[in-house]
Design a protein around this motif. Structure first.
Motif, PDB file in Angstrom:
ATOM      1  N   HIS A  51     -61.010 -18.827  85.204  1.00 19.48           N
ATOM      2  CA  HIS A  51     -60.526 -17.510  84.815  1.00 19.48           C
ATOM      3  C   HIS A  51     -59.087 -17.594  84.329  1.00 19.48           C
ATOM      4  O   HIS A  51     -58.337 -18.481  84.748  1.00 19.48           O
ATOM      5  N   GLN A  52     -58.737 -16.661  83.468  1.00 20.92           N
ATOM      6  CA  GLN A  52     -57.366 -16.540  83.000  1.00 20.92           C
ATOM      7  C   GLN A  52     -56.890 -15.128  83.254  1.00 20.92           C
ATOM      8  O   GLN A  52     -57.601 -14.162  82.965  1.00 20.92           O
ATOM      9  N   ALA A  53     -55.690 -15.022  83.795  1.00 22.26           N
ATOM     10  CA  ALA A  53     -55.041 -13.725  83.943  1.00 22.26           C
ATOM     11  C   ALA A  53     -53.995 -13.638  82.843  1.00 22.26           C
ATOM     12  O   ALA A  53     -53.065 -14.442  82.790  1.00 22.26           O
ATOM     13  N   ASN A  54     -54.181 -12.695  81.953  1.00 16.89           N
ATOM     14  CA  ASN A  54     -53.250 -12.496  80.844  1.00 16.89           C
ATOM     15  C   ASN A  54     -52.387 -11.285  81.161  1.00 16.89           C
ATOM     16  O   ASN A  54     -52.908 -10.197  81.407  1.00 16.89           O
ATOM     17  N   ILE A  55     -51.076 -11.472  81.149  1.00 16.42           N
ATOM     18  CA  ILE A  55     -50.139 -10.403  81.464  1.00 16.42           C
ATOM     19  C   ILE A  55     -49.647  -9.802  80.152  1.00 16.42           C
ATOM     20  O   ILE A  55     -49.148 -10.515  79.286  1.00 16.42           O
ATOM     21  N   TYR A  56     -49.814  -8.489  80.035  1.00 13.63           N
ATOM     22  CA  TYR A  56     -49.407  -7.760  78.835  1.00 13.63           C
ATOM     23  C   TYR A  56     -48.383  -6.696  79.212  1.00 13.63           C
ATOM     24  O   TYR A  56     -48.388  -6.191  80.331  1.00 13.63           O
ATOM     25  N   THR A  57     -47.551  -6.342  78.258  1.00 12.90           N
ATOM     26  CA  THR A  57     -46.661  -5.204  78.421  1.00 12.90           C
ATOM     27  C   THR A  57     -46.783  -4.318  77.198  1.00 12.90           C
ATOM     28  O   THR A  57     -47.082  -4.798  76.111  1.00 12.90           O
ATOM     29  N   TRP A  58     -46.610  -3.008  77.401  1.00 15.19           N
ATOM     30  CA  TRP A  58     -46.647  -2.077  76.284  1.00 15.19           C
ATOM     31  C   TRP A  58     -46.016  -0.757  76.691  1.00 15.19           C
ATOM     32  O   TRP A  58     -45.817  -0.476  77.864  1.00 15.19           O
ATOM     33  N   SER A  59     -45.711   0.035  75.698  1.00 11.23           N
ATOM     34  CA  SER A  59     -45.164   1.367  75.920  1.00 11.23           C
ATOM     35  C   SER A  59     -45.952   2.352  75.069  1.00 11.23           C
ATOM     36  O   SER A  59     -46.142   2.137  73.887  1.00 11.23           O
ATOM     37  N   GLU A  60     -46.403   3.403  75.689  1.00 13.10           N
ATOM     38  CA  GLU A  60     -47.086   4.475  74.970  1.00 13.10           C
ATOM     39  C   GLU A  60     -46.142   5.667  74.917  1.00 13.10           C
ATOM     40  O   GLU A  60     -45.915   6.311  75.910  1.00 13.10           O
ATOM     41  N   GLY A  61     -45.568   5.920  73.781  1.00 10.63           N
ATOM     42  CA  GLY A  61     -44.743   7.101  73.675  1.00 10.63           C
ATOM     43  C   GLY A  61     -43.329   6.851  73.206  1.00 10.63           C
ATOM     44  O   GLY A  61     -42.544   7.767  73.107  1.00 10.63           O
ATOM     45  N   GLY A  62     -42.971   5.622  72.954  1.00 10.76           N
ATOM     46  CA  GLY A  62     -41.660   5.347  72.385  1.00 10.76           C
ATOM     47  C   GLY A  62     -40.530   5.384  73.388  1.00 10.76           C
ATOM     48  O   GLY A  62     -40.679   4.999  74.535  1.00 10.76           O
ATOM     49  N   ALA A  63     -39.381   5.891  72.953  1.00 10.91           N
ATOM     50  CA  ALA A  63     -38.147   5.802  73.721  1.00 10.91           C
ATOM     51  C   ALA A  63     -38.153   6.628  75.000  1.00 10.91           C
ATOM     52  O   ALA A  63     -37.415   6.318  75.931  1.00 10.91           O
ATOM     53  N   THR A  64     -38.943   7.660  75.078  1.00 14.28           N
ATOM     54  CA  THR A  64     -38.911   8.517  76.256  1.00 14.28           C
ATOM     55  C   THR A  64     -39.863   8.073  77.360  1.00 14.28           C
ATOM     56  O   THR A  64     -39.831   8.619  78.454  1.00 14.28           O
ATOM     57  N   VAL A  65     -40.694   7.099  77.105  1.00 11.80           N
ATOM     58  CA  VAL A  65     -41.667   6.630  78.084  1.00 11.80           C
ATOM     59  C   VAL A  65     -41.395   5.162  78.390  1.00 11.80           C
ATOM     60  O   VAL A  65     -41.165   4.362  77.495  1.00 11.80           O
ATOM     61  N   GLY A  66     -41.414   4.807  79.684  1.00 14.33           N
ATOM     62  CA  GLY A  66     -41.154   3.431  80.088  1.00 14.33           C
ATOM     63  C   GLY A  66     -42.296   2.493  79.765  1.00 14.33           C
ATOM     64  O   GLY A  66     -43.352   2.896  79.288  1.00 14.33           O
ATOM     65  N   TYR A  67     -42.066   1.230  80.060  1.00  8.12           N
ATOM     66  CA  TYR A  67     -43.069   0.203  79.795  1.00  8.12           C
ATOM     67  C   TYR A  67     -44.055   0.086  80.943  1.00  8.12           C
ATOM     68  O   TYR A  67     -43.755   0.408  82.083  1.00  8.12           O
ATOM     69  N   SER A  68     -45.237  -0.411  80.616  1.00  4.09           N
ATOM     70  CA  SER A  68     -46.285  -0.694  81.592  1.00  4.09           C
ATOM     71  C   SER A  68     -46.584  -2.182  81.562  1.00  4.09           C
ATOM     72  O   SER A  68     -46.338  -2.858  80.567  1.00  4.09           O
ATOM     73  N   ILE A  69     -47.131  -2.672  82.660  1.00  2.09           N
ATOM     74  CA  ILE A  69     -47.608  -4.055  82.709  1.00  2.09           C
ATOM     75  C   ILE A  69     -49.096  -3.990  83.042  1.00  2.09           C
ATOM     76  O   ILE A  69     -49.532  -3.159  83.837  1.00  2.09           O
ATOM     77  N   ARG A  70     -49.858  -4.848  82.382  1.00  4.95           N
ATOM     78  CA  ARG A  70     -51.314  -4.860  82.534  1.00  4.95           C
ATOM     79  C   ARG A  70     -51.779  -6.290  82.711  1.00  4.95           C
ATOM     80  O   ARG A  70     -51.266  -7.201  82.067  1.00  4.95           O
ATOM     81  N   VAL A  71     -52.746  -6.494  83.598  1.00  2.00           N
ATOM     82  CA  VAL A  71     -53.383  -7.809  83.745  1.00  2.00           C
ATOM     83  C   VAL A  71     -54.807  -7.682  83.238  1.00  2.00           C
ATOM     84  O   VAL A  71     -55.586  -6.866  83.738  1.00  2.00           O
ATOM     85  N   GLY A  72     -55.129  -8.485  82.239  1.00  2.00           N
ATOM     86  CA  GLY A  72     -56.481  -8.558  81.709  1.00  2.00           C
ATOM     87  C   GLY A  72     -57.087  -9.905  82.069  1.00  2.00           C
ATOM     88  O   GLY A  72     -56.467 -10.940  81.846  1.00  2.00           O
ATOM     89  N   ILE A  73     -58.264  -9.891  82.640  1.00  2.00           N
ATOM     90  CA  ILE A  73     -58.935 -11.124  83.066  1.00  2.00           C
ATOM     91  C   ILE A  73     -59.968 -11.532  82.026  1.00  2.00           C
ATOM     92  O   ILE A  73     -60.759 -10.706  81.555  1.00  2.00           O
ATOM     93  N   THR A  74     -59.939 -12.796  81.671  1.00  2.00           N
ATOM     94  CA  THR A  74     -60.984 -13.390  80.840  1.00  2.00           C
ATOM     95  C   THR A  74     -61.553 -14.575  81.612  1.00  2.00           C
ATOM     96  O   THR A  74     -60.884 -15.142  82.469  1.00  2.00           O
TER      97      THR A  74
END
Length: 126
Positions: A51-74
């Motif tokens: 298995h692989q755990a892939n760590i992603y980061t993203w922001s939905e909403g631009g400057a007013t919304v903070g970042y999120s971290i997500r783990v996707g398993i393959t």
């Protein structure tokens, strides 16, 4: 009278639909809706290399919304294909470590990739 009802319906229906949509988004805890989102920042292979755990980061909403971290398993056997098992908003510290072939710890949360009850969604805690 009929004209007022029609005009009232035309005005109120979109407002009602929008409120239903907001309610759904607020209480929608499905992690699968985040599959495929984000920019890859790190990949960790399980001790048994299945298995692989892939760590992603993203922001939905631009400057007013903070970042999120997500783990996707393959997985090599295709049982998991970028399946989101962890989602954290704001606190995006990456202290990932595999505890076993199917369990990992991130930000103090322990997740078993085969036990959906352990999958972490920050919305449930807030």
């Amino acid at each position: 009278m009929k004209k007022k009802i029609i005009i009232g319906s035309v005005i109120l229906l979109p407002i009602l639909l929008f409120l239903i949509y907001l309610t759904y988004q607020t209480f929608d805890y499905r992690l699968s809706k985040y599959n495929g989102k984000g920019s890859l920042i790190q990949t960790y292979t399980s001790p048994d290399k299945k298995h692989q755990a892939n760590i992603y980061t993203w922001s939905e909403g631009g400057a007013t919304v903070g970042y999120s971290i997500r783990v996707g398993i393959t997985s090599k056997d295709k049982k998991f294909k970028d399946e989101t098992v962890f989602w954290q908003y704001k606190n995006i510290k990456n202290d990932f470590k595999w505890l076993s072939d199917t369990k990992f710890e991130l930000q103090g949360k322990k997740v078993d990739i085969f036990d959906t009850k352990t999958w972490y969604n920050w919305k449930r805690d807030n």
